[in-house]
Design a protein around this motif. Structure first.
Motif, PDB file in Angstrom:
ATOM      1  N   ASP A  34       2.607  -6.141   3.379  1.00 42.63           N
ATOM      2  CA  ASP A  34       2.112  -7.334   4.068  1.00 42.63           C
ATOM      3  C   ASP A  34       2.320  -8.656   3.319  1.00 42.63           C
ATOM      4  O   ASP A  34       2.801  -9.624   3.898  1.00 42.63           O
ATOM      5  CB  ASP A  34       0.624  -7.163   4.405  1.00 42.63           C
ATOM      6  N   VAL A  58       6.015  -9.635   3.353  1.00 44.25           N
ATOM      7  CA  VAL A  58       6.632 -10.035   4.626  1.00 44.25           C
ATOM      8  C   VAL A  58       6.226 -11.467   4.994  1.00 44.25           C
ATOM      9  O   VAL A  58       6.934 -12.163   5.695  1.00 44.25           O
ATOM     10  CB  VAL A  58       6.258  -9.042   5.766  1.00 44.25           C
ATOM     11  N   SER A  86       5.119  -5.424   9.120  1.00 45.86           N
ATOM     12  CA  SER A  86       4.356  -5.076   7.910  1.00 45.86           C
ATOM     13  C   SER A  86       3.491  -3.857   8.212  1.00 45.86           C
ATOM     14  O   SER A  86       3.304  -3.489   9.380  1.00 45.86           O
ATOM     15  CB  SER A  86       3.470  -6.253   7.494  1.00 45.86           C
TER      16      SER A  86
END
Lengths: 79, 196
Positions: free
Chosen positions: B120, B123, B140
């Motif tokens: 996460d 990204v 993600s």
């Protein structure tokens, strides 16, 4: 040559807290003494934090929105 | 017809998070092929004692027709380097290996669809994604979990992430309990021996 990690626990805790808040990339943690993501998860657990979920912002929002739509379509097709 | 490459895992972190969260099935739920570059697979399974490693091997074995580990030159080169220096780290090579897999697939079919799965925080900030072909999308771990939650396939994305973060704490506590039990039994045996 292996680098010796000289960061203190306090510095690592600060990095983990910044990461959990979504303000630091995993790749940056890697450059700062965290060898494995398992270590990151363990550190977050000790601090009572959870891995971040990225907000829909930043340079890849359009691509992520389409990626999510792709997953939605795949899930619908399986129903 | 457009060919689907499927979900291409670019880093160890989505696999480790889902394994620790006891939710690896989330990756296979959409029914798409899941491609793991050998570099990434090696990173998560090299030490089977690490969190999630055995779960990932078991999950890949259960889905032989859906989960594929792809060979890369990046990993071949890394193996040579590791034989020369066992302390060498794999950092960044997972993503390079994923791009190698992607580029090879695009060379065969430039119309192919693929979804790159990132961690996460990465990204959100990485800019190279802009340079990807139009049909190559990104996702993600959190994006995937949110879609599964919205579709009613999982109860809570947050719960999975909480379980993942607590995993090491629970494993450590279990090991401590086992160790305490062994110590207690040894102490009891010593006391009983003393009474005989």
């Amino acid at each position: 040559m292996a680098l010796i990690d000289t960061r203190t626990d306090t510095e690592k805790e600060k990095l983990l807290r910044t990461y959990a808040a979504g303000n630091l990339a995993w790749s940056t943690l890697r450059e700062n003494g965290f060898d494995s993501y398992a270590d990151v998860l363990a550190g977050l657990g000790r601090l009572g934090l959870r891995p971040p979920i990225a907000a829909m912002e930043g340079p890849n929002v359009a691509s992520r929105t389409l990626g999510r739509a792709y997953i939605r379509a795949a899930l619908r097709a399986r129903q | 017809m457009t060919r689907r490459l499927g979900l291409l895992v670019t880093d160890a972190s989505p696999l480790i998070t889902l394994a620790a969260g006891e939710a690896l099935e989330c990756l296979t739920m959409p029914g798409l092929p899941v491609i793991i570059p050998d570099m990434v697979y090696d990173e998560v399974t090299r030490d089977l004692a690490r969190i999630g490693a055995r779960a990932i091997v078991g999950w890949a074995d259960r889905h032989l027709d859906q989960v594929f580990v792809r060979p890369t030159e990046v990993f071949a080169e890394f193996q040579v380097l590791r034989s020369l220096d066992p302390t060498i780290r794999s950092r960044g090579r997972g993503e390079q290996a994923a791009l190698e897999v992607l580029n090879k697939a695009i060379a065969v079919d430039d119309d192919l669809e693929a979804v790159l799965v990132f961690e996460d925080a990465d990204v959100k900030t990485r800019r190279f994604v802009r340079a990807l072909p139009e049909r190559v999308l990104t996702l993600s771990t959190g994006d995937l979990l949110h879609e599964l939650e919205a579709a009613g396939r999982i109860q809570s994305a947050d719960h999975i992430l909480d379980v993942a973060a607590a995993k090491d704490r629970n494993v450590t506590a279990q090991r401590q309990m086992q160790s305490d039990t062994v110590d207690a039994r040894a102490a009891l045996r010593a006391r009983l021996r003393g009474q005989i």
